[in-house]
Design a protein around this motif. Sequence first.
Motif, PDB file in Angstrom:
ATOM      1  N   HIS A  68       0.752  -1.131  -0.043  1.00  0.00           N
ATOM      2  CA  HIS A  68       0.028  -0.020   0.084  1.00  0.00           C
ATOM      3  C   HIS A  68       0.974   1.203   0.034  1.00  0.00           C
ATOM      4  CE1 HIS A  68      -2.791   2.802   1.468  1.00  0.00           C
ATOM      5  NE2 HIS A  68      -2.221   3.080   2.446  1.00  0.00           N
ATOM      6  N   VAL A  69       0.553   2.222  -0.770  1.00  0.00           N
ATOM      7  CA  VAL A  69       1.426   3.428  -0.963  1.00  0.00           C
ATOM      8  C   VAL A  69       0.493   4.579  -0.234  1.00  0.00           C
ATOM      9  CG1 VAL A  69       2.297   5.204  -2.375  1.00  0.00           C
ATOM     10  CG2 VAL A  69       2.467   2.870  -3.169  1.00  0.00           C
ATOM     11  N   ARG A  70       1.445   5.207   0.734  1.00  0.00           N
ATOM     12  CA  ARG A  70       0.573   6.232   1.670  1.00  0.00           C
ATOM     13  C   ARG A  70       0.673   7.500   0.565  1.00  0.00           C
ATOM     14  NH1 ARG A  70       2.720   6.789   7.378  1.00  0.00           N
ATOM     15  NH2 ARG A  70       0.729   7.660   7.668  1.00  0.00           N
ATOM     16  N   LYS A  71      -0.299   7.531  -0.472  1.00  0.00           N
ATOM     17  CA  LYS A  71      -0.171   8.712  -1.456  1.00  0.00           C
ATOM     18  C   LYS A  71      -0.139   9.905  -0.895  1.00  0.00           C
ATOM     19  CE  LYS A  71      -3.536   8.452  -4.591  1.00  0.00           C
ATOM     20  NZ  LYS A  71      -4.518   8.078  -5.712  1.00  0.00           N
ATOM     21  N   VAL A  72      -0.854  10.087   0.109  1.00  0.00           N
ATOM     22  CA  VAL A  72      -1.087  11.609   0.494  1.00  0.00           C
ATOM     23  C   VAL A  72       0.352  12.054   1.064  1.00  0.00           C
ATOM     24  CG1 VAL A  72      -3.183  11.857   1.119  1.00  0.00           C
ATOM     25  CG2 VAL A  72      -1.856  10.954   2.667  1.00  0.00           C
ATOM     26  N   LEU A  73       1.205  11.039   1.277  1.00  0.00           N
ATOM     27  CA  LEU A  73       2.795  11.482   1.795  1.00  0.00           C
ATOM     28  C   LEU A  73       3.846  11.570   0.579  1.00  0.00           C
ATOM     29  CD1 LEU A  73       2.786   9.799   5.036  1.00  0.00           C
ATOM     30  CD2 LEU A  73       2.276  11.897   4.703  1.00  0.00           C
ATOM     31  N   LEU A  74       3.249  11.532  -0.806  1.00  0.00           N
ATOM     32  CA  LEU A  74       4.422  11.430  -1.683  1.00  0.00           C
ATOM     33  C   LEU A  74       5.361  12.841  -1.576  1.00  0.00           C
ATOM     34  CD1 LEU A  74       2.215  10.806  -5.038  1.00  0.00           C
ATOM     35  CD2 LEU A  74       4.191   9.582  -3.931  1.00  0.00           C
ATOM     36  N   PHE A  75       5.019  13.697  -1.217  1.00  0.00           N
ATOM     37  CA  PHE A  75       6.061  14.696  -0.824  1.00  0.00           C
ATOM     38  C   PHE A  75       7.034  14.408  -0.234  1.00  0.00           C
ATOM     39  CE2 PHE A  75       2.752  15.608   2.481  1.00  0.00           C
ATOM     40  CZ  PHE A  75       3.688  15.882   3.655  1.00  0.00           C
ATOM     41  N   ASP A  86      14.749  10.817   2.178  1.00  0.00           N
ATOM     42  CA  ASP A  86      14.768   9.374   2.138  1.00  0.00           C
ATOM     43  C   ASP A  86      13.811   8.857   2.933  1.00  0.00           C
ATOM     44  OD1 ASP A  86      15.335   6.900   1.129  1.00  0.00           O
ATOM     45  OD2 ASP A  86      16.932   6.400   2.166  1.00  0.00           O
ATOM     46  N   GLU A  87      12.495   8.866   2.624  1.00  0.00           N
ATOM     47  CA  GLU A  87      11.319   8.272   3.701  1.00  0.00           C
ATOM     48  C   GLU A  87      10.548   7.050   2.880  1.00  0.00           C
ATOM     49  OE1 GLU A  87       7.783   9.802   6.515  1.00  0.00           O
ATOM     50  OE2 GLU A  87       9.576  11.017   6.005  1.00  0.00           O
ATOM     51  N   ASP A  88      10.341   6.060   3.450  1.00  0.00           N
ATOM     52  CA  ASP A  88       9.736   5.214   2.923  1.00  0.00           C
ATOM     53  C   ASP A  88       7.981   5.186   3.300  1.00  0.00           C
ATOM     54  OD1 ASP A  88       8.924   2.713   1.681  1.00  0.00           O
ATOM     55  OD2 ASP A  88       9.806   1.316   3.240  1.00  0.00           O
ATOM     56  N   ILE A  89       7.179   5.394   2.239  1.00  0.00           N
ATOM     57  CA  ILE A  89       5.903   5.656   2.301  1.00  0.00           C
ATOM     58  C   ILE A  89       5.141   4.486   1.712  1.00  0.00           C
ATOM     59  CG2 ILE A  89       6.184   8.235   2.375  1.00  0.00           C
ATOM     60  CD1 ILE A  89       5.001   7.943  -0.408  1.00  0.00           C
ATOM     61  N   LYS A  90       5.600   3.155   1.755  1.00  0.00           N
ATOM     62  CA  LYS A  90       5.132   1.841   1.325  1.00  0.00           C
ATOM     63  C   LYS A  90       4.826   0.889   2.643  1.00  0.00           C
ATOM     64  CE  LYS A  90       8.497   0.965  -1.359  1.00  0.00           C
ATOM     65  NZ  LYS A  90       9.514   0.382  -2.467  1.00  0.00           N
TER      66      LYS A  90
END
Length: 392
Positions: free
Chosen positions: A42-49, A55-59
């Motif tokens: 799952h991609v935390r799409k609202v955190l794409l910025f 270097d932050e993993d949002i998956k």
Amino acid sequence: MMEKTCVIVGGGYAGIHAVKAVQKAFKGRAIKIVLIDKNSYHVRKVLLFKPAVKDEDIKIPFSEIFPEGVDIIQACVQSLFSENKMLRCLDSAGETFDIHYDYLVLAAGSVVREPETDRGGIALSGIDAAQQINKAWRANLKAAVTETDKQKKQSLLSISVAGAGLSGIETAAELAYSIRAYAKELGLEEREVNIYLMNAQNRLFLDGPSSVGDKLERDLKEAGVKVCHNSRVLRASGGKVQLENGNEMLSDLCVWTLGLQPNPMLQQMNVPLNADGKVIVDSSYRVKGLPSVYSVGDCAHIVDAVSGKPDKMTCKEAGAQAARLGQVILADIKGIKAPLHKSYRDTYCWSIGPDKGMGWVSKWGLNVMITGKLGLKMRKFTWDIASLLRIY
């Protein structure tokens, strides 16, 4: 009782909440839940910025969200054969296969709008694009250290964020903080860094009172972002951005944040779509003309029966719709009246960099603004609950 199969297409915000809702509604009943997504996470799409600045993993792997009770299939859905209750899918190896469903939930979500390739810049469309943005502005700052041409240096130290919606606001604020910190680290003057938020409208946040937009603008200015109203970007090239009004601005990097559109995958699935490409559903999320097929989230055209207004494409709407969906499916099985859609109350949150946020709630005719660290705490809560990192 023979086990039934509920297939949920899409592992975004609506999809993962739909899985939880079906699990809750069918507790104690024989139900097999299958989640299909092109990724294994799952991609935390609202955190794409976030990966655009560091270097932050949002998956989050689906196996962590659903450690048991859910069959996770990594594939792309190609076709829907509703007469046979069958989906045709394509796996990562290029092999096709069919999967049967008794109940189907289309939660394919949305994709980021991207400009034509000849308009330059980088659209914040996914994790890869975010990482590309990160590399680009860091390279520009390093080049600015030794650049002697005054105009070229100013261009290297200037970033334009084209699009002043939620994503644009949060991206610009986060970039302003991180780029100034990196400039200081390189020995550059922080005051020489320019972060422009290019807004095609005459103010921020047209969905609410002007006082909220004015407060947002003041907070952005304090964070180091210059908001440019009535400034629609046409293209970015040659170290400049060209505006619709004929003006040009020095800016070597343009980041596009142009909003969302329904997943184009729906075009090939033989489901009824409106002019915007959204699935047409009734007040209980049933897809028109397709028995046992439902749709929620960004890909569905969901209208409030009282106000006549369609739901917006945000994670809070997707979560609320999906939470109701389990009871809808259960009611349809029992042959009783199903719950009807209710719009989420007017609530908006923004992060303004890593240490400040803002929230606005409208209820009973009252407008409440929550700012500062409390506003950021509210925003982080919405991020977490959207990706099931908090129990609701």
